[in-house]
Design a protein around this motif. Structure first.
Motif: not given
Length: 302
Positions: A47-51, A56-66, A72-76
């Motif tokens: 809940a804190a992450l969602e708020r 503030e928007g998504c400031r940290d990049a999600l990391v992909l491999w291909g 970043g599963h929760n942020r995604y």
């Protein structure tokens, strides 16, 4: 949700993209075993992450491999739910899923919010991976495994190179816990019932006490967990007390037949001193165990 992707940079083997609401995006693949490799957030943490993302928007990049989402599963999920733009960074250095796991472990060990038990579990997973690599592959030369002069972004997503298995002390230092605590966590992983493990994760019982309770048969562990904090602390105390060495039987007082009253009295006093010394040592050990139990009880009330 539909979003568009735009390549915005390439640096040190990393490829970054932005995703915006509006136009279909390239596929991001979710691997459930990878999502669950790290303990999930609690309801309050989620809940804190969602708020935070909404404010503030998504400031940290999600990391992909291909196309595989590594971090970043929760942020995604939250960004998709609310139509929040997010950035991804493409890691081209991963060569295997082991590389991915090692990077995830080191990434989470660097976070302050990770509990000591989680740190220990992650450190032990790292030990297992590195030990397996050491058995299968020759050690990598130190110069060959050194990081590049320019590490790129603030975080380093490069995998850990193959190397001989590191010691428990080194693992403990990396996890910021003591070697003794890491040993207790290893015992819990091997012998604790799932219910006891859940109790440690939720903070119902300390690592120290759980390691003691884990010595009991599985059904007794489950019964102790069902009894709550008080029952768990009592079970841990009983295990510790059972490990105390038994009090030795007093040696018989031997005196010569012609002993004088003074000699008899001196011998009796020496015998009594020996008994009291042993009793003192036993009490010191009990005090140590009680101090641990009191600390755990106070921690549970905090």
């Amino acid at each position: 949700m539909f979003v568009s992707s735009l390549r915005v940079g390439r640096h040190a083997g990393l490829l970054t993209h932005w995703y915006f609401p509006g136009i279909p995006m390239t596929t991001i693949r979710i691997d459930e075993s990878l999502r669950s490799y790290i303990d999930p957030l609690t309801e309050d943490e989620y809940a804190a992450l969602e708020r935070s993302l909404l404010d503030e928007g998504c400031r940290d990049a999600l990391v992909l491999w291909g196309d595989l989402l590594v971090d970043g599963h929760n942020r995604y999920g939250i960004c998709q739910k609310h139509g929040i733009a997010f950035q991804t960074v493409q890691n081209t250095r991963f060569k295997s899923m082991e590389d991915v796991h090692l990077w995830m472990i080191d990434n989470h060990l660097g976070r302050r919010s990770v509990s000591d038990f989680q740190r220990g579990v992650l450190a032990l997973r790292k030990k297992e991976i590195l030990s397996e690599r050491a058995r299968e592959e020759p050690a990598v030369d130190a110069d060959a495994s050194a990081p590049p002069a320019d590490p790129g972004p603030a975080f380093d997503p490069s995998p850990v190179a193959s190397a001989p298995a590191i010691s428990r002390e080194a693992l403990a230092r990396a996890a910021r816990i003591s070697s003794n605590t890491l040993g207790q966590i290893e015992k819990i992983r091997k012998t604790a019932a799932p219910e006891l493990v859940d109790a440690v994760k939720s903070g119902v019982i300390s690592i120290n006490a759980a390691a003691a309770v884990a010595s009991l048969p599985g059904e007794q562990q489950v019964a102790a967990v069902a009894g709550g904090k008080k029952e768990l602390r009592q079970a841990a105390r009983q295990v510790r007390e059972s490990r105390l060495p038994p009090k030795p039987a007093p040696e018989p007082l031997e005196l010569p037949p012609d002993a004088t009253p003074e000699q008899i009295e001196i011998a009796q006093l020496k015998h009594r001193v020996a008994e009291l010394t042993d009793e003192r040592d036993q009490l010191k050990k009990k005090v140590q165990h009680l101090t641990i139990a009191l600390s755990e009880a106070r921690g549970g009330q905090a």
